[in-house]
Design an enzyme around this catalytic site. Structure first.
Site, PDB file in Angstrom:
ATOM      1  N   LEU A 102      -6.995  -0.702  -6.583  1.00  0.00           N
ATOM      2  CA  LEU A 102      -6.827  -0.123  -7.878  1.00  0.00           C
ATOM      3  C   LEU A 102      -4.875   0.617  -6.458  1.00  0.00           C
ATOM      4  CD1 LEU A 102      -9.142   1.943  -9.464  1.00  0.00           C
ATOM      5  CD2 LEU A 102      -7.522  -0.333  -9.897  1.00  0.00           C
ATOM      6  N   ASP A 103      -4.484   0.601  -6.820  1.00  0.00           N
ATOM      7  CA  ASP A 103      -3.525   1.210  -6.168  1.00  0.00           C
ATOM      8  C   ASP A 103      -3.461   2.139  -5.326  1.00  0.00           C
ATOM      9  OD1 ASP A 103      -1.706  -1.810  -6.676  1.00  0.00           O
ATOM     10  OD2 ASP A 103      -0.261  -0.454  -8.055  1.00  0.00           O
ATOM     11  N   LYS A 104      -2.734   3.045  -4.687  1.00  0.00           N
ATOM     12  CA  LYS A 104      -3.527   3.882  -3.839  1.00  0.00           C
ATOM     13  C   LYS A 104      -3.330   5.158  -4.628  1.00  0.00           C
ATOM     14  CE  LYS A 104      -2.426   7.236   0.144  1.00  0.00           C
ATOM     15  NZ  LYS A 104      -1.247   6.908   1.354  1.00  0.00           N
TER      16      LYS A 104
END
Ligand code: URA
Length: 233
Positions: A102-104
């Site tokens: 998952l993106d930051k």
């Protein structure tokens, strides 16, 4: 498997700690006190005990994390916090890693495991595992865009996405289900139609749903049922 490795993996401390336990005669194998920590045992056949407690052998660990924004989906990083920083030491012994990314700045369901086979099955593009997210957008979607997402969206790099299901849940908020996991996929899909994702949270992955009782940053082990449902896909 060596006894000291077994005990260390089951959370009985470092190999040095394990040696101390053995020295203190607290460990038995098939009811015999052991004198050396480096003997070989069969974790599936031998009964290992510490004091009066049978130590059940566990090869795999499966953790459901409610990922907060601000953490990288990685096991380590020189500068930034990773999701492994949210996991207690005793739950890291079996070396779980995040299944996909998952993106930051994305929140929500993240599975961590050391089960490479399951991770592979869930991430394989051939398996088309559904992933559902809620997204807050800069503007409302149109019916035309729902159709476009269902047919595939042309991204800036020329890639056409697989069909995605999209529906409005409230003003500027949508639920979107995709079956792939390309880099920044959802953000790029909305950029392709001149919209922008302002907030993104994953709700589910295959049969696994984010537990509503998990506060942001919290995690729990998967139930046996959740693991078997995920594996049977
Ligand atoms: N799509 C994105 O753009 N970001 C995520 O974190 C997951 C899916």
């Amino acid at each position: 498997m060596r006894l000291d490795k077994f005990l260390a993996n089951m959370g009985y401390g470092s190999r040095k700690d394990v040696k101390t336990l053995v020295k203190k005669k607290r460990i038995t194998v098939n009811n015999q006190i052991v004198r050396k920590a480096d003997i070989h045992i069969d974790p599936n056949k031998d009964q290992i005990m510490c004091d009066d407690l049978i130590i059940e052998y566990k090869e795999y660990i499966y953790l459901m994390l409610h990922k907060p924004a601000g953490y990288l989906s990685a096991t380590e990083d020189q500068k930034q916090k990773t999701v492994l920083d949210l996991i207690k030491k005793q739950d890291k012994v079996l070396e779980p890693f995040p299944v996909g990314r998952l993106d930051k700045d994305t929140e929500g369901l993240l599975l961590l495991t050391n089960d490479g086979q399951l991770a592979h099955e869930l991430l394989s593009p051939k398996k088309h595992v559904d992933k559902t997210y809620i997204a807050k957008l800069a503007r409302n979607i149109t019916d035309e865009e729902v159709k476009q997402f269902a047919e595939g969206v042309l991204l800036e790099d020329g890639y056409v996405t697989k069909p995605a299901r999209l529906r409005t849940i409230e003003d500027n908020m949508v639920k979107i289900t995709i079956t792939e996991g390309k880099f920044h996929q959802i953000k790029r899909m909305f950029e392709a139609v001149d919209n922008k994702v302002l907030y993104l949270k994953r709700l589910s992955m295959g049969s696994l749903y984010l537990d509503k009782n998990l506060d942001i940053g919290e995690y729990r082990e998967l139930t046996t049922e959740e693991v078997s449902q995920l594996s049977s896909k």
